[in-house]
Design a protein around this motif. Structure first.
Motif, PDB file in Angstrom:
ATOM      1  N   GLY A  57       1.056  -1.027  -0.340  1.00 14.61           N
ATOM      2  CA  GLY A  57      -0.201   0.708  -0.042  1.00 14.61           C
ATOM      3  C   GLY A  57       0.879   1.345   0.176  1.00 14.61           C
ATOM      4  N   ARG A  58       1.889   1.061   0.681  1.00 12.71           N
ATOM      5  CA  ARG A  58       3.244   2.451   0.728  1.00 12.71           C
ATOM      6  C   ARG A  58       3.507   2.781  -0.899  1.00 12.71           C
ATOM      7  N   SER A  59       4.028   1.695  -1.263  1.00 10.52           N
ATOM      8  CA  SER A  59       4.751   1.671  -3.062  1.00 10.52           C
ATOM      9  C   SER A  59       3.555   2.479  -3.741  1.00 10.52           C
ATOM     10  N   ALA A  60       1.989   2.184  -3.404  1.00 12.18           N
ATOM     11  CA  ALA A  60       1.229   1.937  -4.544  1.00 12.18           C
ATOM     12  C   ALA A  60       0.954   4.077  -3.832  1.00 12.18           C
ATOM     13  N   GLU A  61       1.072   3.829  -2.684  1.00 12.37           N
ATOM     14  CA  GLU A  61       0.589   5.630  -2.277  1.00 12.37           C
ATOM     15  C   GLU A  61       2.111   6.401  -3.057  1.00 12.37           C
ATOM     16  N   LEU A  62       2.865   6.244  -2.453  1.00 17.45           N
ATOM     17  CA  LEU A  62       4.554   7.047  -3.210  1.00 17.45           C
ATOM     18  C   LEU A  62       4.781   6.720  -5.056  1.00 17.45           C
ATOM     19  N   GLU A  63       4.283   5.843  -5.685  1.00 12.23           N
ATOM     20  CA  GLU A  63       4.030   5.711  -7.268  1.00 12.23           C
ATOM     21  C   GLU A  63       2.766   6.562  -7.347  1.00 12.23           C
ATOM     22  N   LYS A  64       1.891   6.699  -6.666  1.00 10.56           N
ATOM     23  CA  LYS A  64       0.181   7.781  -7.197  1.00 10.56           C
ATOM     24  C   LYS A  64       1.024   9.043  -7.422  1.00 10.56           C
ATOM     25  N   GLN A  65       1.950   9.129  -5.740  1.00  9.62           N
ATOM     26  CA  GLN A  65       2.922  10.994  -5.955  1.00  9.62           C
ATOM     27  C   GLN A  65       3.841  10.709  -7.133  1.00  9.62           C
ATOM     28  N   SER A  66       4.203   9.824  -7.702  1.00 12.99           N
ATOM     29  CA  SER A  66       5.937  10.602  -8.167  1.00 12.99           C
ATOM     30  C   SER A  66       5.383  11.513  -9.585  1.00 12.99           C
ATOM     31  N   PRO A  67       4.470  11.072 -10.232  1.00 11.59           N
ATOM     32  CA  PRO A  67       3.761  11.942 -11.430  1.00 11.59           C
ATOM     33  C   PRO A  67       3.854  13.766 -11.048  1.00 11.59           C
ATOM     34  N   ALA A  68       3.132  13.992  -9.862  1.00 10.01           N
ATOM     35  CA  ALA A  68       3.208  15.282  -9.057  1.00 10.01           C
ATOM     36  C   ALA A  68       4.491  15.830  -8.897  1.00 10.01           C
ATOM     37  N   VAL A  69       5.347  14.700  -8.186  1.00  4.94           N
ATOM     38  CA  VAL A  69       6.709  15.030  -8.178  1.00  4.94           C
ATOM     39  C   VAL A  69       7.436  15.380  -9.047  1.00  4.94           C
ATOM     40  N   VAL A  70       7.472  15.081 -10.486  1.00  2.00           N
ATOM     41  CA  VAL A  70       7.846  15.545 -11.234  1.00  2.00           C
ATOM     42  C   VAL A  70       7.595  16.428 -11.858  1.00  2.00           C
ATOM     43  N   GLU A  71       6.298  16.206 -11.842  1.00  2.00           N
ATOM     44  CA  GLU A  71       5.789  17.859 -12.978  1.00  2.00           C
ATOM     45  C   GLU A  71       6.148  19.443 -12.024  1.00  2.00           C
ATOM     46  N   ARG A  72       6.596  18.795 -10.600  1.00  2.00           N
ATOM     47  CA  ARG A  72       6.338  19.847 -10.080  1.00  2.00           C
ATOM     48  C   ARG A  72       8.148  20.261 -10.015  1.00  2.00           C
TER      49      ARG A  72
END
Length: 80
Positions: A57-72
């Motif tokens: 679950g934690r890795s799924a959350e981080l994968e969901k957040q990763s595109p936002a971090v890359v965009e920022r």
């Protein structure tokens, strides 16, 4: 002569009964120890399953957040 043979027979009977009772007690304790070991191992397996589910679950959350971090990060680089 029959009296000592009778006593020896009773002593032998008592010793045999004691050996059987002692063997039964040791056998029972052995299986109780095995059951306790199985329950302990099962608890370890359950705990590891919970840990794996948590990290999935934690890795799924981080994968969901990763595109936002890359965009920022890219947006910050572009504005510089």
């Amino acid at each position: 002569m029959a009296f000592p043979d009778s006593i020896a027979g009773w002593i032998q009977l008592i010793l045999n009964a004691g050996a059987i009772v002692t063997g039964g007690f040791v056998w029972k304790q052995y299986f109780e120890n095995l059951k306790a070991t199985v329950h302990t191992k099962q608890a370890e397996v359950d705990l590891l399953r919970e840990t794996v589910e948590f990290w999935k679950g934690r890795s799924a959350e981080l994968e969901k957040q990763s595109p936002a971090v890359v965009e920022r990060v890219l947006a910050e680089r572009i504005t510089i």
